[in-house]
Scaffold this active site. Sequence first.
Site, PDB file in Angstrom:
ATOM      1  N   LYS A 229       0.791  -1.234   0.000  1.00  0.00           N
ATOM      2  CA  LYS A 229       0.000   0.000   0.000  1.00  0.00           C
ATOM      3  C   LYS A 229       0.822   1.282   0.000  1.00  0.00           C
ATOM      4  O   LYS A 229       0.261   2.371  -0.094  1.00  0.00           O
ATOM      5  CB  LYS A 229      -0.928  -0.002   1.217  1.00  0.00           C
ATOM      6  CG  LYS A 229      -0.187  -0.055   2.546  1.00  0.00           C
ATOM      7  CD  LYS A 229      -1.133  -0.171   3.718  1.00  0.00           C
ATOM      8  CE  LYS A 229      -0.365  -0.215   5.028  1.00  0.00           C
ATOM      9  NZ  LYS A 229      -1.250  -0.355   6.194  1.00  0.00           N
TER      10      LYS A 229
ATOM     11  N   LYS B  14      -7.224   5.489  -3.377  1.00  0.00           N
ATOM     12  CA  LYS B  14      -6.259   5.748  -4.439  1.00  0.00           C
ATOM     13  C   LYS B  14      -6.591   4.982  -5.721  1.00  0.00           C
ATOM     14  O   LYS B  14      -5.948   5.173  -6.752  1.00  0.00           O
ATOM     15  CB  LYS B  14      -4.853   5.403  -3.946  1.00  0.00           C
ATOM     16  CG  LYS B  14      -4.406   6.338  -2.830  1.00  0.00           C
ATOM     17  CD  LYS B  14      -3.126   5.893  -2.166  1.00  0.00           C
ATOM     18  CE  LYS B  14      -2.753   6.869  -1.051  1.00  0.00           C
ATOM     19  NZ  LYS B  14      -3.751   6.908   0.036  1.00  0.00           N
TER      20      LYS B  14
ATOM     21  N   LYS C  90      -4.743  -1.466  -7.191  1.00  0.00           N
ATOM     22  CA  LYS C  90      -5.946  -1.675  -6.375  1.00  0.00           C
ATOM     23  C   LYS C  90      -7.207  -1.550  -7.234  1.00  0.00           C
ATOM     24  O   LYS C  90      -8.180  -2.284  -7.035  1.00  0.00           O
ATOM     25  CB  LYS C  90      -6.000  -0.671  -5.221  1.00  0.00           C
ATOM     26  CG  LYS C  90      -4.897  -0.838  -4.196  1.00  0.00           C
ATOM     27  CD  LYS C  90      -4.921  -2.188  -3.513  1.00  0.00           C
ATOM     28  CE  LYS C  90      -5.990  -2.297  -2.449  1.00  0.00           C
ATOM     29  NZ  LYS C  90      -5.887  -3.581  -1.706  1.00  0.00           N
TER      30      LYS C  90
END
Length: 607
Positions: A365, A407, A419
């Site tokens: 992340k 994001k 993602k």
Amino acid sequence: MNYRTRLLLLILMDSLIVSTAIFIASWIAYPYEPVIHTSSLIISAIALLVFHHLFAVLYNLYKKVWSYASVGELTAIVKAITLSIIGTGIVQFLVNDFEIYKRALLVTWMLHVILIGGSRFIWRVLRDRYIFKSEDKKRTLIIGAGSTGAMIVRQIKDQQNAELLAIGFIDDNRSKQKMQLYNLPVLGSTKDIESVIKNHKIEHVIIAIPTLRKAVLHEIVTTCNKLKVEAQIIPKMEDLMTGKVSVNQLKNVEVEDLLGREPVELDIQTISEYVTGNTVLITGAGGSIGSELCRQLMRFTPKKIVLVGQGEYSIYSIDMELREKYRDVDIDIIPLIGNVQDRARMFDIVEKTKPTIIYHAAAHKHVPLMEYNPHEAVKNNIIGTKNVAEAADTFGVNTFVLVSSDKAVNPTNVMGATKRVAEMVIQDLNTRSKTNFVAVRFGNVLGSRGSVIPLFKKQIRQGGPITITDPEMTRYFMTIPEASRLVIQAGALAKGGEIFVLDMGEPVKIVDLARNLIHLSGYTEEDIPIEFTGIRPGEKMFEELLSESEVHPGEVYEKIYVGRTTEVNPMELLHFISQFESLSNEGIKKELMQIVSTKSIKSAIEK
């Protein structure tokens, strides 16, 4: 003073009071003529002495700590004295030819209550006013004149070595204004804090309102910081309910307390129906979000909870924590080491544990780091998600919840793009699977590993400076427990194919966050300077949770919105996955951005 000496002194003092009080009472009751014979007075005095010590032992009057005496101790004294007077009256009745000297006994009762009770309570007065002086104690203001505030004040008063001196209360309840609690006045409302602190030379503030709104808390802390007054807050609500609150457990106000929003009440019934008695699997169970998901899910007593992660120590830690906390609960905790990139391992775990629900929290992340390592971002965030999701489909898992990110909206970086593609992977699977695949998207989580708060705290400990990329940089923030609770709630609402978006409240400027943290740490910006370093690779100035076309005022649940995206082209995804390892870093970035731009979110928001 040891126990024996203290016991002896109490017995001698009581004996003196009891044996002389009947004579004084006789004189007060019959001042003009001696009605009671001396022999009767002596017999009454002996009877009083015997009965008093008998009932004093019965009510533990010699074992109580009188420096902390309250209504309960006074009640015990009155009971013992009353019974001793009744016993003496019976003796008088038998000895004096059925005559009882009622007036003398009534006065004796009053003298006993005053002298014996007073002898106990005078020590507390002497201790509070003269022995333990308050010159070196911090003048303390209590915010909240309710039960919690009263509890805090009582503990301050009862602790002989407490460093605090309670001065008064602040409370917004109009009916409490100018009233007193434990002999301390309510000095005003929260609007009057600044003037109260100045007028009463307050050095320390304790916030003792469990349900205080975050906006009010922020105003109080801002005022305290401005006046350089230390502010502390009570522990969590559950600690109050179990009676764990004490002065020693008060904690400093953290930036998480200021930025966390008002708590959301979960739909306990719905969550219990799909968690209780079932098997739940969490990937990334040792991480910040994954471990908190485990803690929250244990409250709903699943049959099994499967902890999956590649970090040996992190899985060991959460496993030991859950076993210790829930040792008396019949929940099978299964810690498993495995990398989501290992397809065979994921299939083996899902096949053997047979989960009803999977929460997929394993991910890379960190935005700048993934810009330098796009291959690893793809392997973990996309292929890892694909492996676990396809295992869920193959073995008939009921619900699969992907923990996604803000994001993923109009991504400008590798992490966000991977993602978003992970969301596409599960949405494509949802069109042809009996498993309900959903994603939950939220912003930055306060205190999570790699987040800005731990970094700022480290920089403050080192004496600064705090480094920020840009003075206009803003982010959405949420606490770890709140994010985890809403992920669980969203899973309970899943019908398949949704992207649930958590309401993150108002965005926060990173520079304001840094300033709050500096002040809460007891410093000024002169002590800990702030430096601006410029935006890093892949960073956005502002984050989004939904594009403008997706925004809709309706909520499917408090603080939860939902949308469905357009169809995903599975061939495009498979082509990228099959050939990404042969691409350069720049090639991966280019392909990712092409996929997410041609398949950008254009959802129809639904309630």
